[in-house]
Motif scaffolding. Structure first.
Motif, PDB file in Angstrom:
ATOM      1  N   VAL A  38       0.846  -1.195   0.000  1.00  0.00           N
ATOM      2  CA  VAL A  38       0.000   0.000   0.000  1.00  0.00           C
ATOM      3  C   VAL A  38       0.883   1.247   0.000  1.00  0.00           C
ATOM      4  O   VAL A  38       1.798   1.381   0.827  1.00  0.00           O
ATOM      5  N   ILE A  39       0.592   2.146  -0.949  1.00  0.00           N
ATOM      6  CA  ILE A  39       1.296   3.428  -0.992  1.00  0.00           C
ATOM      7  C   ILE A  39       0.275   4.514  -0.732  1.00  0.00           C
ATOM      8  O   ILE A  39      -0.702   4.656  -1.480  1.00  0.00           O
ATOM      9  N   SER A  40       0.459   5.255   0.330  1.00  0.00           N
ATOM     10  CA  SER A  40      -0.507   6.298   0.669  1.00  0.00           C
ATOM     11  C   SER A  40       0.095   7.688   0.485  1.00  0.00           C
ATOM     12  O   SER A  40       1.182   7.980   0.991  1.00  0.00           O
ATOM     13  N   ASP A  41      -0.639   8.503  -0.255  1.00  0.00           N
ATOM     14  CA  ASP A  41      -0.303   9.915  -0.449  1.00  0.00           C
ATOM     15  C   ASP A  41      -0.774  10.611   0.835  1.00  0.00           C
ATOM     16  O   ASP A  41      -1.942  10.893   0.975  1.00  0.00           O
ATOM     17  N   ARG A  42       0.136  10.783   1.789  1.00  0.00           N
ATOM     18  CA  ARG A  42      -0.040  11.330   3.136  1.00  0.00           C
ATOM     19  C   ARG A  42      -0.563  10.286   4.146  1.00  0.00           C
ATOM     20  O   ARG A  42      -1.329   9.402   3.822  1.00  0.00           O
ATOM     21  N   PHE A  43      -0.143  10.482   5.400  1.00  0.00           N
ATOM     22  CA  PHE A  43      -0.621   9.684   6.545  1.00  0.00           C
ATOM     23  C   PHE A  43      -0.334  10.514   7.797  1.00  0.00           C
ATOM     24  O   PHE A  43      -0.363  11.740   7.733  1.00  0.00           O
ATOM     25  N   VAL A  44      -0.010   9.862   8.899  1.00  0.00           N
ATOM     26  CA  VAL A  44       0.044  10.557  10.190  1.00  0.00           C
ATOM     27  C   VAL A  44       1.068  11.704  10.247  1.00  0.00           C
ATOM     28  O   VAL A  44       0.848  12.705  10.946  1.00  0.00           O
TER      29      VAL A  44
END
Ligand code: TMP
Length: 211
Positions: free
Chosen positions: A93-99
């Protein structure tokens, strides 16, 4: 089954995260890799609805703590509904922004304090953190200049002034120092092609276990 890897892209507004992460994931998928690109705020139906509330430019009366809680709420929903099930199925999983975005924007930009913002986020994420973060490094001035040039409509956070974005930039520097071991820093003031190539090599290295 082996768990997928959780990688995030972070950086100030105008750093090119969305274009770069999309190009990187397209290339990885063409190579036959199992990768899911997602984003925050958003990534699931409920989280996207929360995104609309947070970013709506008419919501000028929103309190900073309300904003931080809404980001944490959308994160929880996105994590349990999208990220964790995909990882359990062996999908990367590649997320554009997180915590890290909440630490920089709400912790430092809104001056709520990083530790307090991390505390409400721990309730949301229960210790689930990315294994690596690609940080697209760009000065606040250059990032703002890009969004004003490239975006037809500015959301509620884009509309904040340079002083806010400078605090966010400073916040990210603190986040980098705090989590140095998972950060891969890429100079995003260069051409899109160069940034995409370096980001692709970095993510590929993480997926292959060489970075
Ligand atoms: P985006 O432009 O990357 O889609 O993000 C929307 C805005 O939300 C951007 O200005 C950064 C901001 N943001 C926060 O302030 N805190 C957060 O936790 C996240 C995920 C985004």
């Amino acid at each position: 089954m082996e768990q997928g890897k959780f990688i995030t892209f972070e950086g100030p507004d105008g750093s090119g995260k969305t274009t770069v992460s999309t190009a990187v994931v397209t290339r990885l998928k063409e190579e036959g890799r199992q990768v899911l690109l997602t984003r925050e705020p958003g990534g699931s139906r409920i989280a996207e609805e929360i995104r609309d509330i947070i970013l709506n430019p008419t919501n000028t009366e929103m309190d900073a703590r309300t904003e931080a809680l809404l980001y944490a709420a959308q994160r929880r929903q996105h994590l349990v509904e999208i990220v964790l099930p995909a990882l359990a199925h062996g999908i990367n999983v590649i997320s554009d922004r997180f915590v890290d975005s909440s630490l920089a924007y709400q912790g430092c930009g809104r001056e709520l304090g990083m530790e307090e913002v991390m505390a409400i986020n721990q309730f949301a994420i229960e210790g689930h953190m990315p294994c690596r973060t690609i940080f697209l490094d760009i000065p606040a001035e250059l990032g703002l200049e890009r969004i004003h040039r490239e975006r037809a409509v500015l959301d509620r956070l884009d509309q904040e002034d340079l002083a806010f974005h400078k605090k966010v930039f400073k916040g990210y520097q603190e986040v980098i120092q705090k989590y140095l071991e998972r950060m891969i820093i890429i100079d995003a003031s260069r051409s899109r092609e160069e940034v995409i190539e370096d980001s692709y090599q970095a993510v590929k290295g993480v997926l292959d276990g060489t970075r």
